[in-house]
Design a protein around this motif. Structure first.
Motif, short mmCIF file in Angstrom:
data_model
loop_
_atom_site.label_atom_id
_atom_site.label_comp_id
_atom_site.label_asym_id
_atom_site.label_seq_id
_atom_site.Cartn_x
_atom_site.Cartn_y
_atom_site.Cartn_z
N PRO A 14 0.82 -1.23 0.00
CA PRO A 14 0.00 0.00 0.00
C PRO A 14 0.85 1.26 0.00
O PRO A 14 2.04 1.22 0.29
CB PRO A 14 -0.81 -0.12 1.29
CG PRO A 14 -0.04 -1.03 2.17
CD PRO A 14 0.86 -1.88 1.30
N CYS A 15 0.22 2.39 -0.30
CA CYS A 15 0.91 3.68 -0.28
C CYS A 15 1.31 3.99 1.17
O CYS A 15 0.47 3.95 2.06
CB CYS A 15 -0.02 4.77 -0.81
SG CYS A 15 0.65 6.43 -0.61
N PRO A 16 2.60 4.28 1.42
CA PRO A 16 3.05 4.55 2.79
C PRO A 16 2.55 5.89 3.32
O PRO A 16 2.60 6.15 4.52
CB PRO A 16 4.57 4.53 2.67
CG PRO A 16 4.84 4.90 1.25
CD PRO A 16 3.69 4.37 0.44
N VAL A 17 2.06 6.75 2.44
CA VAL A 17 1.61 8.08 2.86
C VAL A 17 0.14 8.06 3.28
O VAL A 17 -0.22 8.50 4.36
CB VAL A 17 1.86 9.12 1.74
CG1 VAL A 17 1.34 10.50 2.15
CG2 VAL A 17 3.34 9.18 1.40
N CYS A 18 -0.74 7.52 2.42
CA CYS A 18 -2.17 7.55 2.71
C CYS A 18 -2.78 6.17 2.96
O CYS A 18 -3.92 6.07 3.38
CB CYS A 18 -2.93 8.26 1.59
SG CYS A 18 -3.05 7.25 0.10
N GLY A 19 -2.01 5.11 2.69
CA GLY A 19 -2.51 3.77 2.96
C GLY A 19 -3.34 3.14 1.85
O GLY A 19 -3.86 2.04 2.01
N THR A 74 1.79 5.56 -9.16
CA THR A 74 1.39 6.90 -8.76
C THR A 74 0.11 6.79 -7.95
O THR A 74 -0.91 6.33 -8.46
CB THR A 74 1.16 7.80 -10.00
OG1 THR A 74 2.32 7.76 -10.81
CG2 THR A 74 0.90 9.24 -9.57
N CYS A 75 0.20 7.19 -6.69
CA CYS A 75 -0.98 7.14 -5.83
C CYS A 75 -1.78 8.43 -6.04
O CYS A 75 -1.23 9.48 -6.36
CB CYS A 75 -0.57 6.99 -4.37
SG CYS A 75 -1.98 6.85 -3.27
N ALA A 76 -3.08 8.36 -5.81
CA ALA A 76 -3.95 9.51 -6.01
C ALA A 76 -3.76 10.59 -4.93
O ALA A 76 -4.27 11.69 -5.07
CB ALA A 76 -5.41 9.05 -6.04
N CYS A 77 -2.98 10.28 -3.88
CA CYS A 77 -2.93 11.22 -2.72
C CYS A 77 -2.25 12.60 -2.94
O CYS A 77 -2.58 13.51 -2.19
CB CYS A 77 -2.37 10.50 -1.50
SG CYS A 77 -0.70 9.99 -1.49
N PRO A 78 -1.41 13.02 -3.81
CA PRO A 78 -0.69 12.19 -4.80
C PRO A 78 0.75 11.97 -4.35
O PRO A 78 1.41 12.88 -3.87
CB PRO A 78 -0.72 13.10 -6.03
CG PRO A 78 -0.65 14.50 -5.48
CD PRO A 78 -1.20 14.46 -4.06
N THR A 79 1.24 10.76 -4.54
CA THR A 79 2.63 10.42 -4.25
C THR A 79 3.15 9.52 -5.35
O THR A 79 2.44 8.61 -5.78
CB THR A 79 2.75 9.66 -2.90
OG1 THR A 79 2.12 10.42 -1.89
CG2 THR A 79 4.21 9.45 -2.52
N PHE A 80 4.35 9.79 -5.81
CA PHE A 80 4.99 8.90 -6.78
C PHE A 80 5.83 7.92 -5.98
O PHE A 80 6.66 8.32 -5.17
CB PHE A 80 5.86 9.69 -7.77
CG PHE A 80 6.42 8.81 -8.85
CD1 PHE A 80 5.63 8.42 -9.92
CD2 PHE A 80 7.73 8.37 -8.79
CE1 PHE A 80 6.14 7.59 -10.92
CE2 PHE A 80 8.24 7.55 -9.78
CZ PHE A 80 7.45 7.16 -10.85
ZN LIG Z 1 -1.22 7.62 -1.22
#
Ligand SMILES: [Zn+2]
Length: 133
Positions: A14-19, A74-80
């Motif tokens: 999962p994305c480490p920033v937003c999960g 690329t996560c929508a949170c957004p984070t690459f």
């Molecule tokens: Zn994210």
């Protein structure tokens, strides 16, 4: 073919920033033929193309990933996000987020550029673990 492949880490990464889970991971380090790679399976699980360029199931079963490959999403949170996949005996067995500990220099990167990138990676991880608590 100048394309990319799609990668499915198992367990999910999962994305480490937003999960956010089940991100669309891609890479140009593998065969780059729109294959779908699933962690734990030696050969591609499928190919996302229509008819003519589809590799036969027999030929597909022979294709393997390199020992180490980098994937990105690329996560929508957004984070690459960058991650590293590792194979053992040709089977993708492990996936980790790219960090100062598992990064290696790119072909085009000088020693100095690589050290700079390692420092940035170390700093970035420090920030994300702080903001998580
Ligand atoms: Zn994210």
């Amino acid at each position: 073919m100048g394309m990319f492949d799609t990668y499915i880490p198992k367990p999910d990464l999962p994305c480490p920033v937003c999960g956010a889970s089940h991100l669309e991971w891609q890479s140009r380090d593998g065969p780059r033929a729109l294959f779908v790679w699933e962690q734990g399976r030696p050969a591609p699980a499928g190919q996302r193309v229509v008819d003519e360029s589809v590799v036969s199931p027999k030929a597909r079963a022979e294709i393997r990933l390199p020992e180490r490959f980098e994937i990105y999403a690329t996560c929508a949170c957004p984070t690459f996000l960058n991650a590293v996949g590792f194979t053992e005996d040709g089977v993708w067995t492990r996936t980790e987020l790219l960090s100062a500990a598992n990064a290696v220099a790119y072909h085009h990167e000088s020693e100095r550029e690589f050290r700079k990138r390692l420092a940035a990676l170390a700093e970035h991880l420090g920030h994300s673990s702080e903001s998580r608590d």
